[in-house]
Design an enzyme around this catalytic site. Structure first.
Site, short mmCIF file in Angstrom:
data_model
loop_
_atom_site.label_atom_id
_atom_site.label_comp_id
_atom_site.label_asym_id
_atom_site.label_seq_id
_atom_site.Cartn_x
_atom_site.Cartn_y
_atom_site.Cartn_z
CG HIS A 27 86.57 101.94 59.89
ND1 HIS A 27 87.50 101.35 59.08
CD2 HIS A 27 87.14 103.12 60.29
CE1 HIS A 27 88.58 102.11 59.00
NE2 HIS A 27 88.39 103.18 59.73
CB SER A 34 89.72 106.30 59.30
OG SER A 34 89.29 105.71 60.51
CG ASP A 72 87.57 99.08 56.93
OD1 ASP A 72 88.11 100.05 56.38
OD2 ASP A 72 86.83 99.18 57.92
#
Length: 164
Positions: free
Chosen positions: A80, A40, A106
């Site tokens: 992230h 990701s 998210d």
């Protein structure tokens, strides 16, 4: 001889634990080293990259920074990038994250009803990385028999090794 080898093995294990606890104190992070488990965050980080984290509470979180956070109800931390910050006048900060390789933010990963993360959710912030070093961890998690075989070989080596 057996007593000496068992003691030697115990010293290796305790030394590793002391180094880990020392890293926790020095970095301020409950988990100073993590492995990237998904794609990701590509191209910034790839699956298997080993990240080094710090988590000093005095440092402000800023947009663009890569954080590792834990969400209530999930065991595995997520790596992230911070994309939005909401800072209140009293100093409280809420922020939104997104994987570089993901299409959406998210909010779908956070616990139900939670739209923003807070500083308490952060495990650490990425300060450096070693590419693909963490693949050993991923392989051991994907193939538990390999993990137990590796541990058995390492334990046998320490116990059976003869001093010259």
């Amino acid at each position: 001889q057996l007593y000496y080898q068992v003691l030697n093995f115990a010293m290796i294990v305790s030394s590793a634990l002391m180094i880990w606890k020392g890293l926790i104190v020095v970095t301020g992070s409950e988990s100073p080293i993590v492995v990237v488990l998904s794609g990701s965050m590509e191209p910034a980080f790839h699956r298997g990259d080993l990240l080094f984290l710090t988590n000093f509470h005095d440092d402000p979180i800023r947009a663009g920074e890569i954080v590792v956070f834990k969400v209530e109800g999930r065991d595995i931390p997520i790596v992230h990038r911070v994309i939005k910050i909401h800072e209140k006048e009293n100093g409280d900060i809420k922020f939104l994250t997104k994987g570089d390789n993901n299409e959406v933010d998210d909010r779908g990963l956070y616990k139900e009803g939670q739209n923003w993360l807070e500083k308490k959710d952060v495990v650490g912030r990425a300060r450096g990385f070693l590419p693909y070093v963490g693949m050993v961890t991923i392989i051991m998690n994907d193939y538990p028999k390999f993990k137990y075989a590796l541990l058995a070989v390492m334990g046998a080596y320490v116990l059976l090794k003869r001093e010259s």
